[in-house]
Design a protein around this motif. Structure first.
Motif, PDB file in Angstrom:
ATOM      1  N   ASN A   1       8.921  -1.319 -10.722  1.00 33.36           N
ATOM      2  CA  ASN A   1       9.949  -2.107  -9.690  1.00 33.36           C
ATOM      3  C   ASN A   1       9.357  -1.824  -8.304  1.00 33.36           C
ATOM      4  OD1 ASN A   1      12.807  -1.055 -11.194  1.00 33.36           O
ATOM      5  ND2 ASN A   1      12.596   1.234 -11.188  1.00 33.36           N
ATOM      6  N   LEU A   2       9.103  -2.565  -7.466  1.00 31.65           N
ATOM      7  CA  LEU A   2       8.671  -2.138  -6.926  1.00 31.65           C
ATOM      8  C   LEU A   2       9.532  -2.848  -4.612  1.00 31.65           C
ATOM      9  CD1 LEU A   2       6.278  -5.556  -7.156  1.00 31.65           C
ATOM     10  CD2 LEU A   2       5.811  -2.853  -7.285  1.00 31.65           C
ATOM     11  N   ASN A   3       9.071  -1.836  -4.242  1.00 30.06           N
ATOM     12  CA  ASN A   3       9.567  -2.131  -3.246  1.00 30.06           C
ATOM     13  C   ASN A   3       9.114  -2.747  -1.696  1.00 30.06           C
ATOM     14  OD1 ASN A   3      11.083  -1.084   0.054  1.00 30.06           O
ATOM     15  ND2 ASN A   3      12.919  -0.162  -1.532  1.00 30.06           N
ATOM     16  N   VAL A   4       8.817  -3.904  -1.503  1.00 30.08           N
ATOM     17  CA  VAL A   4       8.387  -4.457  -1.208  1.00 30.08           C
ATOM     18  C   VAL A   4       8.196  -4.168   0.573  1.00 30.08           C
ATOM     19  CG1 VAL A   4       7.984  -6.379  -2.959  1.00 30.08           C
ATOM     20  CG2 VAL A   4       9.344  -7.001  -1.397  1.00 30.08           C
TER      21      VAL A   4
ATOM     22  N   SER B   1       0.993  -1.294   0.008  1.00 28.55           N
ATOM     23  CA  SER B   1       0.119   0.163  -0.088  1.00 28.55           C
ATOM     24  C   SER B   1       0.601   1.461  -0.476  1.00 28.55           C
ATOM     25  CB  SER B   1      -0.970  -0.374   1.452  1.00 28.55           C
ATOM     26  OG  SER B   1      -0.420   0.213   2.064  1.00 28.55           O
ATOM     27  N   ARG B   2       2.045   1.124   0.242  1.00 26.99           N
ATOM     28  CA  ARG B   2       3.079   2.004   0.643  1.00 26.99           C
ATOM     29  C   ARG B   2       4.320   2.752  -0.693  1.00 26.99           C
ATOM     30  NH1 ARG B   2       0.047   2.275   4.636  1.00 26.99           N
ATOM     31  NH2 ARG B   2      -0.213   3.926   6.175  1.00 26.99           N
ATOM     32  N   SER B   3       3.815   2.045  -1.240  1.00 23.07           N
ATOM     33  CA  SER B   3       4.977   1.804  -2.264  1.00 23.07           C
ATOM     34  C   SER B   3       5.519   2.331  -3.484  1.00 23.07           C
ATOM     35  CB  SER B   3       4.927  -0.036  -2.470  1.00 23.07           C
ATOM     36  OG  SER B   3       4.037  -0.241  -3.375  1.00 23.07           O
ATOM     37  N   LEU B   4       4.705   3.519  -4.055  1.00 22.70           N
ATOM     38  CA  LEU B   4       4.565   4.273  -5.246  1.00 22.70           C
ATOM     39  C   LEU B   4       5.472   4.709  -5.144  1.00 22.70           C
ATOM     40  CD1 LEU B   4       2.165   4.267  -7.442  1.00 22.70           C
ATOM     41  CD2 LEU B   4       1.217   6.135  -6.304  1.00 22.70           C
TER      42      LEU B   4
ATOM     43  N   ASP C   1      16.596  -3.229   1.783  1.00 25.59           N
ATOM     44  CA  ASP C   1      15.508  -2.507   1.249  1.00 25.59           C
ATOM     45  C   ASP C   1      15.286  -3.860   0.433  1.00 25.59           C
ATOM     46  OD1 ASP C   1      14.597  -0.630   2.084  1.00 25.59           O
ATOM     47  OD2 ASP C   1      15.539   0.532   1.236  1.00 25.59           O
ATOM     48  N   ARG C   2      14.241  -4.688   0.037  1.00 29.39           N
ATOM     49  CA  ARG C   2      13.671  -5.434  -1.089  1.00 29.39           C
ATOM     50  C   ARG C   2      12.685  -4.856  -2.562  1.00 29.39           C
ATOM     51  NH1 ARG C   2      11.685 -10.573   1.194  1.00 29.39           N
ATOM     52  NH2 ARG C   2       9.611  -9.066   2.361  1.00 29.39           N
ATOM     53  N   ASP C   3      13.847  -5.233  -3.128  1.00 25.53           N
ATOM     54  CA  ASP C   3      13.387  -4.720  -4.397  1.00 25.53           C
ATOM     55  C   ASP C   3      12.878  -5.921  -5.347  1.00 25.53           C
ATOM     56  OD1 ASP C   3      13.661  -1.788  -3.605  1.00 25.53           O
ATOM     57  OD2 ASP C   3      15.779  -1.541  -3.924  1.00 25.53           O
ATOM     58  N   VAL C   4      12.043  -5.451  -5.665  1.00 23.68           N
ATOM     59  CA  VAL C   4      11.504  -6.305  -7.219  1.00 23.68           C
ATOM     60  C   VAL C   4      11.039  -5.263  -8.679  1.00 23.68           C
ATOM     61  CG1 VAL C   4       9.847  -7.903  -7.303  1.00 23.68           C
ATOM     62  CG2 VAL C   4      10.837  -7.882  -5.646  1.00 23.68           C
ATOM     63  N   THR C   5      11.644  -5.977  -9.697  1.00 26.90           N
ATOM     64  CA  THR C   5      11.309  -5.777 -11.324  1.00 26.90           C
ATOM     65  C   THR C   5      10.137  -6.621 -11.299  1.00 26.90           C
ATOM     66  OG1 THR C   5      13.127  -5.117 -11.586  1.00 26.90           O
ATOM     67  CG2 THR C   5      12.169  -4.717 -13.079  1.00 26.90           C
TER      68      THR C   5
END
Length: 538
Positions: free
Chosen positions: A221-224, A165-168, A237-241
């Motif tokens: 690009n998601l920061n999960v 909900s807060r990764s925009l 930080d965990r990032d996912v493409t």
């Protein structure tokens, strides 16, 4: 397609992540007073968990202001010659909303009533976006539109079913344009929920809207979130493409036909040099929107802080003579509330233009069929550079039989702070794991009481030791309802001076450099445009 500019990227962060007043917890109380039925509040901030006193924190120095403004019921009888100290509540008889099914993602939110207003009119659109990439899912099923605003609900889930909900800010950007790629809407805020909630994005349409609107998302690009790395002994930080790109069109012909627009040309300049230009009043089935331009003359501009437009607020009330009622908006007066939607568009300020300010009133409190509405300006707030300091000597604290005495008194522009005690508390690092010693030093905590006549947000505080080193200050408290003078009284006030411990000595200077000052020397009334008929009632 139009590329994403750095200015757009910065504007997104300004709109989404600046901390502003949050008035969601009082909505149920006010609607009960006004005889309005309503679904439960935001599931993230259920009303039953709120205390009787609104949490309040004034963060200054390196921290931004974060405030919860108390807002009470909004319908009261008024007397043009003398305003009663405690006017009696006057409920309004409004027809109930149509009892229709509400989608689960909106059912327990403040948008449930918005859905019930717009769905029967054909103003709810389902683009049927359902994207799954590596188990990360994006769904967009309900888009609420009228001539004034578009609300898009985004359901974002991880492979394990958890919501995002807060990764925009790390996901990308969303554009609302015409078919040639020109921007035709600006990100606005729903004041009923916290500004960082990004499941629902609110856009306010510009003056000219094409029949076909294009909504395009470039989400990759998601920061999960954060996880604890036991090897590095720190959070990472965990990032996912992913590829969450999408595009859909909305036909706006019906939304434009179900609205009443009135151009306005009403101007007022306050004695201090703030100019207000009313430009437009827009009525839709989902609310009434007032548009204004705000500018400062050279003398006032020299007195304000650089980020004045982020914190500037107008304080006003609306009078409806036909029903002998008024509604108070903004400020710290008793029974004040916030507009439903708010836009503070700073894009023209860089070129010497005005701040574009819009306030949209919820139909639950300002009925869209109200006629002969009178706007009365009560004041406004601006963060002005008003430096004042007081010398603090901790050795002057004294107490007799657990009774404390004031050893610091600070007064400025009608605000008064009294300090009678102090303590030290450990500084904790954010995101550090439990059961690990994470003390990074201590901070001095001054304890006392305060009476505040000016607005809360936007203040800047600093402490300066004998060597000239500065320390950021946070002011924390839980103020009661404002008194009859429009002042908040806090009997459990804390000023936290970060990093100032016992080794730094016992003497320092406490300084407030910027005050979000409330100006009340105004005199402006405007009769807002009325109407002959409302198209959605035909």
């Amino acid at each position: 397609m139009k590329p994403i500019s750095k200015d757009e990227d910065r504007l997104w962060e300004e709109h989404l992540y600046r901390e502003e007043p949050d008035a969601d917890f009082t909505l149920k109380v006010m609607q009960k007073l006004d005889g309005v039925s309503m679904e439960n509040g935001e599931d993230e901030h259920p009303f039953v968990k709120k205390s009787k006193r609104a949490p309040w924190m004034r963060r200054t120095g390196i921290a931004a202001a974060a405030v919860v403004i108390l807002a009470g019921g909004g319908w009261f009888a008024f007397d043009r010659t003398a305003e009663p100290a405690q006017p009696a509540v006057n409920a309004v008889d409004r027809p109930p909303l149509q009892n229709i099914p509400v989608p689960e993602e909106l059912k327990y939110s403040y948008f449930a009533d918005d859905y019930k207003r717009l769905k029967p009119l054909g103003l709810v659109f389902n683009p049927d976006i359902n994207i799954n990439d590596q188990g990360y899912t994006l769904k967009i099923e309900d888009v609420l539109v009228d001539r004034s605003h578009m609300v898009m609900t985004m359901q974002q889930t991880t492979p394990d079913g958890l919501g995002l909900s807060r990764s925009l800010s790390a996901m990308g950007r969303i554009h609302v344009t015409d078919e040639e790629g020109r921007q035709i809407a600006t990100l606005a805020r729903d004041t009923r929920t916290k500004g960082s909630v990004t499941e629902r994005l609110l856009f306010q349409f510009h003056d000219e809207i094409p029949d076909q609107v294009v909504v395009r998302g470039e989400l990759r690009n998601l920061n999960v979130g954060r996880y604890y790395d036991y090897e590095k002994k720190s959070y990472e930080d965990r990032d996912v493409t992913v590829d969450w790109s999408f595009q859909f069109n909305i036909d706006m012909t019906k939304a434009k036909s179900l609205a009443v627009e009135n151009s306005m040309d009403n101007t007022y300049t306050t004695p201090e040099g703030l100019k207000l230009d009313m430009t437009q009043l827009v009525r839709t089935p989902n609310g009434t929107r007032l548009d204004l331009n705000v500018s400062l003359d050279d003398e006032l501009r020299a007195k304000v802080n650089e980020d004045w437009a982020n914190y500037m607020s107008i304080i006003y009330h609306l009078e409806i003579p036909e029903t002998n009622e008024y509604r108070i908006f903004n400020g710290i007066r008793p029974d004040s509330r916030q507009a439903k939607f708010r836009l503070q568009d700073l894009s023209d300020l860089r070129n010497g233009g005005p701040l574009k300010l819009s306030e949209t009133w919820d139909p639950a409190f300002v009925t869209v069929d109200a006629k002969n509405i009178r706007f009365v300006l009560d004041g406004y707030t601006l963060p002005v550079k008003e430096e004042k300091s007081v010398e603090v000597d901790l050795e002057k604290r004294r107490k007799d039989d657990n009774k404390f005495y004031t050893f610091v008194a600070f007064e400025q522009l009608g605000d008064k702070i009294l300090i009678y005690d102090f303590d030290y508390e450990p500084v904790m690092e954010s995101y550090d794991p439990p059961k690990i010693d994470v003390k990074k030093g201590y901070s001095l905590v001054l304890k006392g009481s305060g009476t505040f006549r000016n607005a809360f947000m936007g203040d800047r505080w600093v402490a300066v030791d004998s060597d000239g080193k500065e320390y950021p200050v946070e002011v924390n408290g839980y103020p009661d309802q404002p008194n009859n003078n429009g002042e908040y009284v806090e009997d459990d006030l804390q000023l936290k001076i970060r990093g100032f411990n016992e080794e730094k000595g016992t003497k320092f200077t406490l300084k407030r450099t910027v005050v979000n000052r409330e100006y009340r020397d105004v005199n402006w009334e405007v009769d807002l445009p009325s109407y002959n008929s409302l198209p959605w009632l035909k």
